[in-house]
Design an enzyme around this catalytic site. Structure first.
Site, PDB file in Angstrom:
ATOM      1  N   LYS A  22      -0.872   2.909  -7.909  1.00  0.00           N
ATOM      2  CA  LYS A  22      -0.849   4.256  -7.322  1.00  0.00           C
ATOM      3  C   LYS A  22       0.580   4.652  -6.947  1.00  0.00           C
ATOM      4  CE  LYS A  22      -1.757   5.118  -2.754  1.00  0.00           C
ATOM      5  NZ  LYS A  22      -0.751   6.047  -2.236  1.00  0.00           N
ATOM      6  N   ASN A  23       1.284   3.755  -6.263  1.00  0.00           N
ATOM      7  CA  ASN A  23       2.599   4.132  -5.758  1.00  0.00           C
ATOM      8  C   ASN A  23       3.665   4.182  -6.847  1.00  0.00           C
ATOM      9  OD1 ASN A  23       1.461   4.389  -3.291  1.00  0.00           O
ATOM     10  ND2 ASN A  23       2.419   2.565  -2.374  1.00  0.00           N
ATOM     11  N   CYS A 117      -0.004  11.824   9.568  1.00  0.00           N
ATOM     12  CA  CYS A 117      -1.039  11.043   8.892  1.00  0.00           C
ATOM     13  C   CYS A 117      -1.723  10.174   9.931  1.00  0.00           C
ATOM     14  CB  CYS A 117      -0.467  10.246   7.739  1.00  0.00           C
ATOM     15  SG  CYS A 117       0.129   8.652   8.167  1.00  0.00           S
ATOM     16  N   ARG A 122       5.189  10.394  10.230  1.00  0.00           N
ATOM     17  CA  ARG A 122       5.852   9.978   8.994  1.00  0.00           C
ATOM     18  C   ARG A 122       6.804  11.100   8.568  1.00  0.00           C
ATOM     19  NH1 ARG A 122       1.520   7.806   4.793  1.00  0.00           N
ATOM     20  NH2 ARG A 122       3.361   6.910   3.788  1.00  0.00           N
ATOM     21  N   ASP A 307       1.191  -2.202   3.300  1.00  0.00           N
ATOM     22  CA  ASP A 307      -0.077  -1.739   2.717  1.00  0.00           C
ATOM     23  C   ASP A 307      -1.108  -2.865   2.582  1.00  0.00           C
ATOM     24  OD1 ASP A 307       0.909   0.793   2.608  1.00  0.00           O
ATOM     25  OD2 ASP A 307       1.276   0.826   0.454  1.00  0.00           O
ATOM     26  N   ARG A 399      -8.818   7.476  -2.804  1.00  0.00           N
ATOM     27  CA  ARG A 399      -7.436   7.917  -3.034  1.00  0.00           C
ATOM     28  C   ARG A 399      -6.607   6.794  -3.659  1.00  0.00           C
ATOM     29  NH1 ARG A 399      -4.196   9.993   1.773  1.00  0.00           N
ATOM     30  NH2 ARG A 399      -2.739   9.906   0.052  1.00  0.00           N
TER      31      ARG A 399
HETATM   32  C1  UD1 Z   1       5.557   4.553   0.617  1.00  0.00           C
HETATM   33  C2  UD1 Z   1       4.181   4.218   0.054  1.00  0.00           C
HETATM   34  C3  UD1 Z   1       3.250   3.745   1.158  1.00  0.00           C
HETATM   35  C4  UD1 Z   1       3.878   2.572   1.896  1.00  0.00           C
HETATM   36  C5  UD1 Z   1       5.285   2.913   2.358  1.00  0.00           C
HETATM   37  C6  UD1 Z   1       6.014   1.728   2.944  1.00  0.00           C
HETATM   38  C7  UD1 Z   1       4.020   5.718  -1.805  1.00  0.00           C
HETATM   39  C8  UD1 Z   1       3.368   6.901  -2.407  1.00  0.00           C
HETATM   40  N1  UD1 Z   1       3.653   5.411  -0.554  1.00  0.00           N
HETATM   41  O1  UD1 Z   1       5.387   5.615   1.544  1.00  0.00           O
HETATM   42  O2  UD1 Z   1       2.023   3.344   0.541  1.00  0.00           O
HETATM   43  O3  UD1 Z   1       3.095   2.254   3.023  1.00  0.00           O
HETATM   44  O4  UD1 Z   1       6.083   3.394   1.259  1.00  0.00           O
HETATM   45  O5  UD1 Z   1       6.092   0.697   2.024  1.00  0.00           O
HETATM   46  O6  UD1 Z   1       4.794   5.043  -2.442  1.00  0.00           O
HETATM   47  N2  UD1 Z   1      10.887   7.278   7.486  1.00  0.00           N
HETATM   48  C9  UD1 Z   1      11.560   8.133   8.329  1.00  0.00           C
HETATM   49  N3  UD1 Z   1      12.099   9.268   7.792  1.00  0.00           N
HETATM   50  C10 UD1 Z   1      11.979   9.580   6.466  1.00  0.00           C
HETATM   51  C11 UD1 Z   1      11.285   8.689   5.620  1.00  0.00           C
HETATM   52  C12 UD1 Z   1      10.756   7.539   6.163  1.00  0.00           C
HETATM   53  O7  UD1 Z   1      11.703   7.887   9.525  1.00  0.00           O
HETATM   54  O8  UD1 Z   1      12.488  10.615   6.041  1.00  0.00           O
HETATM   55  C13 UD1 Z   1      10.316   6.023   8.035  1.00  0.00           C
HETATM   56  C14 UD1 Z   1       8.805   6.024   8.007  1.00  0.00           C
HETATM   57  O9  UD1 Z   1       8.240   6.674   9.123  1.00  0.00           O
HETATM   58  C15 UD1 Z   1       8.519   4.539   7.965  1.00  0.00           C
HETATM   59  C16 UD1 Z   1       9.658   3.987   7.098  1.00  0.00           C
HETATM   60  O10 UD1 Z   1      10.682   4.959   7.169  1.00  0.00           O
HETATM   61  O11 UD1 Z   1       8.627   4.001   9.246  1.00  0.00           O
HETATM   62  C17 UD1 Z   1       9.297   3.718   5.657  1.00  0.00           C
HETATM   63  O12 UD1 Z   1       8.625   4.829   5.105  1.00  0.00           O
HETATM   64  P1  UD1 Z   1       8.701   5.179   3.564  1.00  0.00           P
HETATM   65  O13 UD1 Z   1       9.173   3.986   2.810  1.00  0.00           O
HETATM   66  O14 UD1 Z   1       9.464   6.440   3.388  1.00  0.00           O
HETATM   67  O15 UD1 Z   1       7.187   5.467   3.190  1.00  0.00           O
HETATM   68  P2  UD1 Z   1       6.666   6.414   2.052  1.00  0.00           P
HETATM   69  O16 UD1 Z   1       7.644   6.515   0.952  1.00  0.00           O
HETATM   70  O17 UD1 Z   1       6.135   7.667   2.649  1.00  0.00           O
END
Ligand code: UD1
Length: 419
Positions: A22-23, A117, A122, A307, A399
């Protein structure tokens, strides 16, 4: 609304073929925006999230066709409306991935901010700050990000925390930057590796793939490619590994890249579960009653994935003693604790560390899914519990898991989807 009815305590035996990730498929579909002819994506998991991304691309003018045999064709040559509506983005946060390629292709994009979420805020501040550093003008109006770029210029950007989504988005914008972009503290997750490899096969120049420093030398244009096959879903594979360890039995988890699961295999071995690793499969053998308590912390790749935290917690609920889990990626990602405790698990949260007292006396109950991975933990718990469990709100699991009930039924589980 669909729900699962599960009768527990049936051990798992046989083979399970893991679907595409998925990711990985979501950013690859977003990157298809940059491919100017039909792109066939193979090994696509049958998920509601893949369908949501297809709808989003179609809403912008692309043509998307779901083919038999788990493949889709995306034709972005007609995509002419760089607009991602709140209606679509709110149902799937990964929709935000279209921001980077839209800016690269059109110099303009209007993309809804994703909402919150189930496990906390997030934010997308890393995405936006990094895009600004590349010269993109960012305005937020009525819940939408309005990005305009007259010129994209390479820069050195350090992410405050490793972010999968921000890395993917910024890479997709930086490929056309003038000069060199260096991203430090970038994500090394296999799904980001695949995205970068796809972009390189289209003519981008990205170095350092798989490390935490990515160097992107801007190019003026990209070529188009015909097809790409999605890497196997390490989270789905890890879920089946943990499920077999917990419920008991012997299962061969096939069509995977075992190296992507090293952290999970290592933790299972520490928990005294038998793990045999092959070239593209892992066999798990367990009787479910001799799990050694094993402390675990989630971390960015190659660490233990957040995850799989909920599923691991469930396994520790059966262990012979006390174990702890520290969640380092999402501090609030613990909504599953209350639901697991309804099945007679014994989990307490103390200063963001879960303390789990194992026992072998799980009993079925009515529970509710709160997010994709929490649902997977509840399914495993129900498979271990005495009697019947119902799990509601399983749209969460749809999902992210491709036909999970069929796959588990083939292995011997008693799980039925009811309306
Ligand atoms: C992706 C995965 C999700 C997984 C996560 C962490 C997809 C579609 N989803 O989510 O399944 O749980 O990586 O491995 O690939 N953060 C901020 N600001 C930002 C972006 C992130 O503070 O602009 C923080 C988040 O709150 C979190 C951390 O950084 O604490 C990591 O998040 P991130 O790696 O960005 O998660 P996703 O890409 O949304």
């Amino acid at each position: 609304m669909d729900y699962f009815e599960i009768n527990g305590r049936k051990s798992l035996h046989g083979e399970v073929k893991i679907s595409g990730a998925k990711n990985a498929v979501l950013p690859l579909m977003a990157a298809a925006i940059l491919n100017n002819k039909k792109l066939q994506i193979l090994n696509v998991p049958f998920l509601s999230d893949s369908a949501t991304m297809a709808k989003l691309l179609e809403s912008m003018g692309a043509k998307v066709h779901f083919d038999p045999n788990n493949s889709i064709t995306v034709d972005s040559s007609s995509l002419d409306n760089p607009f991602a509506s709140y209606d679509l983005v709110k149902t799937m946060r990964a929709s935000f991935y279209v921001l980077g390629p839209l800016i690269a292709k059109f110099g303009y994009a209007k993309v809804s901010l994703p909402g919150g979420c189930a496990w906390g805020p997030r934010p997308v501040d890393f995405h936006l700050e990094a895009l600004k550093a590349l010269g993109v003008d960012i305005k937020i109006e009525n819940g939408y990000v309005i990005a305009t770029a007259k010129k994209i210029t390479g820069n050195t950007i350090h992410f405050p925390k490793i972010s999968v989504g921000a890395t993917g988005n910024v890479v997709m914008t930086a490929i056309f930057a003038k000069g060199v972009t260096t991203l430090t503290n970038a994500a090394a997750e296999p799904e980001i590796q695949q995205l970068c490899n796809m972009l390189n096969s289209m003519g981008a120049k990205i170095d350092g793939i798989g490390s935490n420093t990515l160097t992107i030398t801007g190019v003026q244009s990209l070529n188009s490619i015909d097809s790409i096959s999605v890497i196997p879903d390490r989270i789905e594979a890890g879920t089946f590994m943990i499920a077999t360890a917990a419920v008991g039995g012997k299962v061969k988890i096939k069509n995977i890249i075992p190296e992507h699961l090293d952290s999970v295999s290592n933790c299972l071995k520490k928990a005294q579960v038998q793990v045999d690793i092959g070239a593209d499969f892992i066999i798990i053998e367990s009787d479910g009653s001799n799990i050694a308590p094993t402390d675990m912390e989630t971390n960015e790749y190659p660490g233990f994935p957040t995850d799989l935290q909920a599923q691991w917690m469930m396994l520790m609920c059966l262990a012979k003693g006390v174990s702890t889990i520290k969640e380092n990626i999402y501090y609030d990602r613990f909504t599953h604790i209350m639901e697991l405790n309804r099945l007679n698990c014994d989990i307490k949260l103390e200063n963001s560390i879960a303390r789990i007292q194992g026992n072998q006396n799980l009993v079925g109950a009515d529970v509710m899914s709160t997010d994709i991975r929490a649902s997977a933990a509840l399914i495993i718990a129900a498979l271990c519990a005495k009697g019947k469990t119902t799990i509601s709100r399983i749209y969460h699991i749809d999902r992210g898991y491709d036909k999970i009930e069929e796959k588990l039924s083939i292995l011997g589980a008693e799980i039925i989807r009811r309306k």
